[in-house]
Design a protein around this motif. Structure first.
Motif, PDB file in Angstrom:
ATOM      1  N   ALA A 139      63.386  53.301  25.358  1.00 43.01           N
ATOM      2  CA  ALA A 139      64.124  52.881  26.549  1.00 43.01           C
ATOM      3  C   ALA A 139      63.288  53.084  27.800  1.00 43.01           C
ATOM      4  O   ALA A 139      63.261  52.219  28.695  1.00 43.01           O
ATOM      5  CB  ALA A 139      65.443  53.650  26.648  1.00 43.01           C
ATOM      6  N   ARG A 140      62.593  54.198  27.883  1.00 40.52           N
ATOM      7  CA  ARG A 140      61.750  54.458  29.057  1.00 40.52           C
ATOM      8  C   ARG A 140      60.622  53.432  29.149  1.00 40.52           C
ATOM      9  O   ARG A 140      60.293  52.946  30.240  1.00 40.52           O
ATOM     10  CB  ARG A 140      61.189  55.871  28.988  1.00 40.52           C
ATOM     11  CG  ARG A 140      62.236  56.935  29.237  1.00 40.52           C
ATOM     12  CD  ARG A 140      61.707  58.328  28.990  1.00 40.52           C
ATOM     13  NE  ARG A 140      62.735  59.335  29.285  1.00 40.52           N
ATOM     14  CZ  ARG A 140      62.703  60.587  28.859  1.00 40.52           C
ATOM     15  NH1 ARG A 140      61.670  61.014  28.129  1.00 40.52           N
ATOM     16  NH2 ARG A 140      63.677  61.420  29.161  1.00 40.52           N
ATOM     17  N   ARG A 141      60.046  53.081  28.017  1.00 42.02           N
ATOM     18  CA  ARG A 141      58.959  52.104  28.041  1.00 42.02           C
ATOM     19  C   ARG A 141      59.477  50.724  28.449  1.00 42.02           C
ATOM     20  O   ARG A 141      58.842  50.038  29.256  1.00 42.02           O
ATOM     21  CB  ARG A 141      58.291  52.039  26.659  1.00 42.02           C
ATOM     22  CG  ARG A 141      57.153  51.026  26.580  1.00 42.02           C
ATOM     23  CD  ARG A 141      56.062  51.330  27.579  1.00 42.02           C
ATOM     24  NE  ARG A 141      55.040  50.297  27.613  1.00 42.02           N
ATOM     25  CZ  ARG A 141      54.488  49.830  28.737  1.00 42.02           C
ATOM     26  NH1 ARG A 141      54.842  50.315  29.922  1.00 42.02           N
ATOM     27  NH2 ARG A 141      53.561  48.894  28.673  1.00 42.02           N
ATOM     28  N   ASP A 161      70.040  45.412  20.568  1.00 46.22           N
ATOM     29  CA  ASP A 161      70.761  46.477  19.881  1.00 46.22           C
ATOM     30  C   ASP A 161      70.093  47.807  20.218  1.00 46.22           C
ATOM     31  O   ASP A 161      68.959  48.064  19.791  1.00 46.22           O
ATOM     32  CB  ASP A 161      70.728  46.200  18.369  1.00 46.22           C
ATOM     33  CG  ASP A 161      71.314  47.313  17.530  1.00 46.22           C
ATOM     34  OD1 ASP A 161      71.901  48.250  18.098  1.00 46.22           O
ATOM     35  OD2 ASP A 161      71.166  47.243  16.292  1.00 46.22           O
ATOM     36  N   LEU A 162      70.800  48.655  20.955  1.00 46.08           N
ATOM     37  CA  LEU A 162      70.238  49.946  21.352  1.00 46.08           C
ATOM     38  C   LEU A 162      70.428  51.019  20.297  1.00 46.08           C
ATOM     39  O   LEU A 162      69.873  52.115  20.428  1.00 46.08           O
ATOM     40  CB  LEU A 162      70.868  50.412  22.669  1.00 46.08           C
ATOM     41  CG  LEU A 162      70.712  49.497  23.881  1.00 46.08           C
ATOM     42  CD1 LEU A 162      71.250  50.200  25.129  1.00 46.08           C
ATOM     43  CD2 LEU A 162      69.269  49.070  24.084  1.00 46.08           C
ATOM     44  N   ARG A 172      71.507  55.030  29.607  1.00 44.81           N
ATOM     45  CA  ARG A 172      71.393  55.680  30.917  1.00 44.81           C
ATOM     46  C   ARG A 172      69.983  55.534  31.469  1.00 44.81           C
ATOM     47  O   ARG A 172      69.790  55.284  32.665  1.00 44.81           O
ATOM     48  CB  ARG A 172      71.763  57.158  30.812  1.00 44.81           C
ATOM     49  CG  ARG A 172      73.237  57.417  30.559  1.00 44.81           C
ATOM     50  CD  ARG A 172      73.638  58.831  30.991  1.00 44.81           C
ATOM     51  NE  ARG A 172      72.841  59.845  30.318  1.00 44.81           N
ATOM     52  CZ  ARG A 172      73.185  60.436  29.183  1.00 44.81           C
ATOM     53  NH1 ARG A 172      74.303  60.084  28.564  1.00 44.81           N
ATOM     54  NH2 ARG A 172      72.434  61.371  28.641  1.00 44.81           N
ATOM     55  N   GLU A 173      68.972  55.692  30.608  1.00 44.28           N
ATOM     56  CA  GLU A 173      67.587  55.530  31.053  1.00 44.28           C
ATOM     57  C   GLU A 173      67.354  54.120  31.595  1.00 44.28           C
ATOM     58  O   GLU A 173      66.767  53.937  32.666  1.00 44.28           O
ATOM     59  CB  GLU A 173      66.627  55.784  29.889  1.00 44.28           C
ATOM     60  CG  GLU A 173      66.387  57.236  29.572  1.00 44.28           C
ATOM     61  CD  GLU A 173      65.483  57.911  30.599  1.00 44.28           C
ATOM     62  OE1 GLU A 173      64.790  57.217  31.359  1.00 44.28           O
ATOM     63  OE2 GLU A 173      65.486  59.159  30.634  1.00 44.28           O
ATOM     64  N   LEU A 174      67.798  53.125  30.862  1.00 44.20           N
ATOM     65  CA  LEU A 174      67.572  51.741  31.272  1.00 44.20           C
ATOM     66  C   LEU A 174      68.301  51.428  32.572  1.00 44.20           C
ATOM     67  O   LEU A 174      67.739  50.777  33.469  1.00 44.20           O
ATOM     68  CB  LEU A 174      68.015  50.801  30.154  1.00 44.20           C
ATOM     69  CG  LEU A 174      67.136  50.844  28.898  1.00 44.20           C
ATOM     70  CD1 LEU A 174      67.871  50.295  27.691  1.00 44.20           C
ATOM     71  CD2 LEU A 174      65.837  50.075  29.122  1.00 44.20           C
ATOM     72  N   ARG A 175      69.531  51.895  32.693  1.00 43.34           N
ATOM     73  CA  ARG A 175      70.287  51.619  33.925  1.00 43.34           C
ATOM     74  C   ARG A 175      69.703  52.367  35.114  1.00 43.34           C
ATOM     75  O   ARG A 175      69.683  51.856  36.235  1.00 43.34           O
ATOM     76  CB  ARG A 175      71.754  52.006  33.736  1.00 43.34           C
ATOM     77  CG  ARG A 175      72.544  51.111  32.799  1.00 43.34           C
ATOM     78  CD  ARG A 175      74.048  51.167  33.116  1.00 43.34           C
ATOM     79  NE  ARG A 175      74.515  52.511  33.347  1.00 43.34           N
ATOM     80  CZ  ARG A 175      75.162  53.267  32.455  1.00 43.34           C
ATOM     81  NH1 ARG A 175      75.411  52.795  31.245  1.00 43.34           N
ATOM     82  NH2 ARG A 175      75.552  54.486  32.762  1.00 43.34           N
ATOM     83  N   VAL A 208      70.061  43.234  33.039  1.00 43.49           N
ATOM     84  CA  VAL A 208      69.375  42.254  33.873  1.00 43.49           C
ATOM     85  C   VAL A 208      68.873  42.888  35.162  1.00 43.49           C
ATOM     86  O   VAL A 208      69.386  43.911  35.627  1.00 43.49           O
ATOM     87  CB  VAL A 208      70.299  41.059  34.211  1.00 43.49           C
ATOM     88  CG1 VAL A 208      70.762  40.368  32.936  1.00 43.49           C
ATOM     89  CG2 VAL A 208      71.501  41.487  35.054  1.00 43.49           C
ATOM     90  N   ALA A 209      67.876  42.244  35.740  1.00 42.32           N
ATOM     91  CA  ALA A 209      67.419  42.537  37.092  1.00 42.32           C
ATOM     92  C   ALA A 209      67.027  41.206  37.716  1.00 42.32           C
ATOM     93  O   ALA A 209      66.373  40.383  37.079  1.00 42.32           O
ATOM     94  CB  ALA A 209      66.223  43.490  37.080  1.00 42.32           C
TER      95      ALA A 209
END
Length: 237
Positions: A139-141, A161-162, A172-175, A208-209
């Motif tokens: 997720a961090r990467r 799929d997480l 949480r990391e991704l958000r 998304v961003a």
């Protein structure tokens, strides 16, 4: 733009995929767990609807991811720097009405629940505890990759799929690194996607961003162990 993500559970989800394409008609599809021997049949069946397609390398578990698009594909770049035990993934850049959009179909490390010692040894991410640590590192990467693409002026979609639920650390990391959870923004809760519909956890997401989410909904899983997630996105005003 309508984006969908679907873990097809290999051959079990073929009917669910057909239903998703027929009823939701997404512009961009992020797929997970596509078996190599399915690709030729999918190319023949869906090639007219999705003329631009990218297939990831096959993982050590014998599956792969894909991005299918109605929009032209301009580049495919493998994601580097993933932790040991992670499945391979690519950044697929699309030309959406003259604007670049980076799409990543992700499938984070699978937990080895109730595994024997022999099964744990064969699991790419190892034990359930180690797989949880791998998912956080993945997720961090992916968050770093998304931030780099945003800095370069691209909109970003990270979908897949997480293998972890809504309040677990990977999401949480991704958000926390600038990706907006489309379902959390505009969806009807709880939006459960794992298990026989309606499922018992929300593990499949569209993040998304550079887009404003407009609507999200879950499709029929067919024979898959996951329900597809569909998100309607708009350019910011």
């Amino acid at each position: 733009m309508r984006v969908a993500t679907f873990n097809t559970s290999s051959h079990r989800g073929a009917d669910g995929l057909a239903e998703l394409v027929r009823t939701a008609a997404p512009d961009v599809l992020a797929l997970q767990e596509v078996a190599p021997d399915q690709r030729a049949g999918y190319e023949a069946r869906y090639g007219a609807q999705y003329p631009y397609r990218s297939w990831s390398a096959t993982s050590s578990q014998g599956d792969g991811d894909a991005v299918w698009s109605r929009f032209p594909l301009t580049s495919v770049v493998p994601v580097t720097g993933l932790p040991a035990g992670a499945r391979p993934a690519d950044v697929v850049t699309l030309d959406v009405d003259g604007r670049p959009v980076a799409v990543v179909s992700v499938h984070l490390a699978s937990p080895c629940l109730f595994c024997t010692a022999r099964a744990v040894a064969r699991s790419p991410a190892g034990s359930t505890g180690n797989a949880a640590r791998v998912r956080v590192a993945e997720a961090r990467r992916y968050a770093d990759v998304a931030a780099q693409r945003r800095a370069a002026g691209q909109a970003v979609v990270v979908a897949g799929d997480l293998n972890s639920a809504e309040f677990n650390e990977p999401l949480r990391e991704l958000r926390s690194h600038g990706l907006l959870d489309a379902h959390r923004a505009v969806g009807t809760r709880p939006g459960l996607t794992r298990g026989a519909s309606p499922g018992f956890a929300r593990v499949d997401v569209v993040l998304v961003a550079g887009f404003d989410p407009v609507d999200t909904f879950e499709g029929a899983p067919g024979g898959s162990t996951h329900s597809p997630v569909v998100a309607d996105l708009a350019w910011p005003r």
